[in-house]
Design a protein around this motif. Structure first.
Motif, PDB file in Angstrom:
ATOM      1  N   GLN A  61       0.832  -1.198   0.000  1.00  0.00           N
ATOM      2  CA  GLN A  61       0.000   0.000   0.000  1.00  0.00           C
ATOM      3  C   GLN A  61       0.874   1.258   0.000  1.00  0.00           C
ATOM      4  O   GLN A  61       0.632   2.202  -0.745  1.00  0.00           O
ATOM      5  CB  GLN A  61      -0.929   0.010   1.214  1.00  0.00           C
ATOM      6  CG  GLN A  61      -2.033  -1.025   1.176  1.00  0.00           C
ATOM      7  CD  GLN A  61      -3.057  -0.761   0.100  1.00  0.00           C
ATOM      8  OE1 GLN A  61      -3.848   0.176   0.172  1.00  0.00           O
ATOM      9  NE2 GLN A  61      -3.046  -1.582  -0.939  1.00  0.00           N
ATOM     10  N   TYR A 133      -5.564   4.476   4.114  1.00  0.00           N
ATOM     11  CA  TYR A 133      -5.911   3.102   4.512  1.00  0.00           C
ATOM     12  C   TYR A 133      -5.634   2.883   5.983  1.00  0.00           C
ATOM     13  O   TYR A 133      -4.870   3.616   6.616  1.00  0.00           O
ATOM     14  CB  TYR A 133      -5.154   2.076   3.675  1.00  0.00           C
ATOM     15  CG  TYR A 133      -3.701   1.849   4.064  1.00  0.00           C
ATOM     16  CD1 TYR A 133      -3.342   0.811   4.921  1.00  0.00           C
ATOM     17  CD2 TYR A 133      -2.680   2.671   3.576  1.00  0.00           C
ATOM     18  CE1 TYR A 133      -2.009   0.598   5.267  1.00  0.00           C
ATOM     19  CE2 TYR A 133      -1.357   2.461   3.917  1.00  0.00           C
ATOM     20  CZ  TYR A 133      -1.026   1.426   4.763  1.00  0.00           C
ATOM     21  OH  TYR A 133       0.288   1.216   5.106  1.00  0.00           O
ATOM     22  N   ALA A 160      -8.849   0.486   2.374  1.00  0.00           N
ATOM     23  CA  ALA A 160      -8.283   1.684   1.755  1.00  0.00           C
ATOM     24  C   ALA A 160      -9.403   2.424   1.029  1.00  0.00           C
ATOM     25  O   ALA A 160     -10.338   1.805   0.519  1.00  0.00           O
ATOM     26  CB  ALA A 160      -7.166   1.323   0.775  1.00  0.00           C
TER      27      ALA A 160
END
Length: 438
Positions: A61, A133, A160
């Motif tokens: 991420q 997120y 997210a």
């Protein structure tokens, strides 16, 4: 960790309440214990697996520019009333009141909260895009929780949420997330196939769910085996270039993949016979774009290029972190127990001292353990060798370092690979290098 001092309770027999293999093995290997219907405590080994999965999720991420925050588990009902979902969500939502009779809920998801937080902070289109997120516990009051953590009431999720100024930018974000998910699952050591999906009650149009192949999966799947040969970690994609993202996404979606609900026999017929694969899949992730559904319903705008209010486009991207533990086990086990992928295993190797109390065996085991206590689970118990072998197989450590008196005299240990059972006799330093070096 020394097993003699560890809180790692293993069971010889299958618990009667466990219906699927992952639930049985998670209980037997000492990963979890049930505290209420659909609610589990994660014991030290299970917690280590959760942390390993979460670490990989975070890294991927972060790699696409998403920013981590942490939202509370308890939410105000007022947020959900603003979006119109409070009454519509259904009995799965746990509704509560505090001492002042304010209406609250234990969050089943976070669209309303993140939209409100975004609206408090971001005021101009120049601050877009944003991708935020967190990894947080959720609660959904399942009418019949079953299959252990596969369908529990409390679970750990990565959520997210993205905010973009227009649809084209939202599609770019969606494709970045698609790449991050493919890389995440590859690093987790599982085959997760993205398949076009419905968005369900949240709404939207661009949607894919990720399914891990396992015989016990709830969905039938059809896919082109060419997908499995792809190496997404080495895929050259410039995440800041729209054309590069488009090339990646076009190639990724060129491989046929569909659940039984979306299966298209005409498109399936175009896949060469030798590349057709059918099976079952467990959903472990879902990404979807739902546009202005929440920004409009909650009245969240930013100033656009012309100064007029603009409703940002949103997307949502979930990974079931705790569900992944069970799904990985469903996909990777044998009759003796779990077979952990290296990247998520609670311990990379077990040290099996076949003659505790023997000075030479003890010295070699201590040397190996001291090299990296976080890497090894040292079975220093005074149990029979058969018990140690059975527990090591059950718990699924990728490697077993077997130290017996015969080999110890020569400075040699036996190294067993759990996944395929291969064995090597190596000097201690070479065995350590093999394990610690990857």
């Amino acid at each position: 960790m020394r097993l003699s001092r560890g809180f790692l309770p293993t069971l010889k027999e299958n618990p009667a309440e466990a219906q699927v293999i992952s639930h049985r093995l998670m209980l037997r290997a000492g990963l979890i214990r049930q505290t209420a219907a659909g609610i589990y405590a994660w014991l030290p080994a299970g917690w280590r697996v959760l942390q390993n999965i979460a670490r990989i999720v975070r890294e991927e991420q972060d790699a696409i520019g998403a920013q981590e925050l942490l939202m509370p588990t308890v939410q105000s009902a007022e947020l959900w009333k603003r979006s119109g979902r409070y009454d519509a969500y259904g009995p799965e939502m746990l509704r509560i009141q505090d001492r002042h009779e304010r209406e609250l809920l234990y969050g089943p998801t976070n669209e309303e909260m993140i939209t409100d937080l975004f609206g408090q902070v971001v005021k101009s289109y120049r601050e877009l895009p944003q991708a935020l997120y967190h990894i947080q516990w959720k609660f959904r009051d399942e009418v019949r929780p079953r299959f252990g953590v596969m369908r529990g009431r409390e679970f750990l999720m990565k959520d997210a949420y993205s905010f973009d100024a227009d649809y084209a930018s939202a599609v770019d974000t969606y494709r970045r997330m698609m790449l991050a998910y493919l890389r995440t699952f590859q690093r987790l050591g599982v085959k997760a196939i993205p398949m076009v999906a419905d968005t369900g009650p949240i709404g939207g149009e661009l949607s894919h769910e990720f399914l891990i192949l396992a015989p016990t999966g709830e969905s039938g799947v059809f896919f082109d085996s060419a997908f499995e040969a792809q190496d997404w970690l080495s895929e050259a994609v410039d995440i800041d270039d729209r054309e590069s993202l488009d090339r990646f996404f076009t190639r990724m979606t060129s491989f046929y993949a569909a659940t039984d609900e979306k299966h298209d026999e005409a498109a399936w017929a175009d896949v060469p016979d030798e590349r057709r694969r059918e099976g079952r899949g467990i959903e472990v992730g879902h990404i979807f774009h739902f546009g202005r559904k929440y920004t409009e319903s909650m009245g969240i705008t930013v100033s656009g290029p012309d100064g007029a209010p603009l409703y940002p486009e949103m997307g949502s991207y979930g990974i079931g972190v705790s569900r992944l533990v069970a799904a990985i086990i469903e996909a990777s086990h044998d009759e003796n127990g779990i077979i952990w992928p290296d990247s998520v295993a609670p311990f990379r190797a077990a040290i099996l001292n076949l003659k505790s109390g023997d000075a030479t065996c003890d010295a070699i085991c201590e040397k190996i353990y001291a090299a990296s206590p976080e890497t090894f689970l040292y079975d220093d118990r005074g149990e029979r060798a058969g018990v140690k072998f059975a527990d090591a197989d059950l718990m699924g450590h990728p490697w077993q370092v077997i130290v017996g008196p015969r080999g110890a005299k020569e400075g040699v240990v036996e190294l067993k690979r759990r996944a395929d059972g291969t064995r090597l006799e190596l000097p201690v330093d070479e065995a350590l290098a093999r394990i610690l070096g990857g």
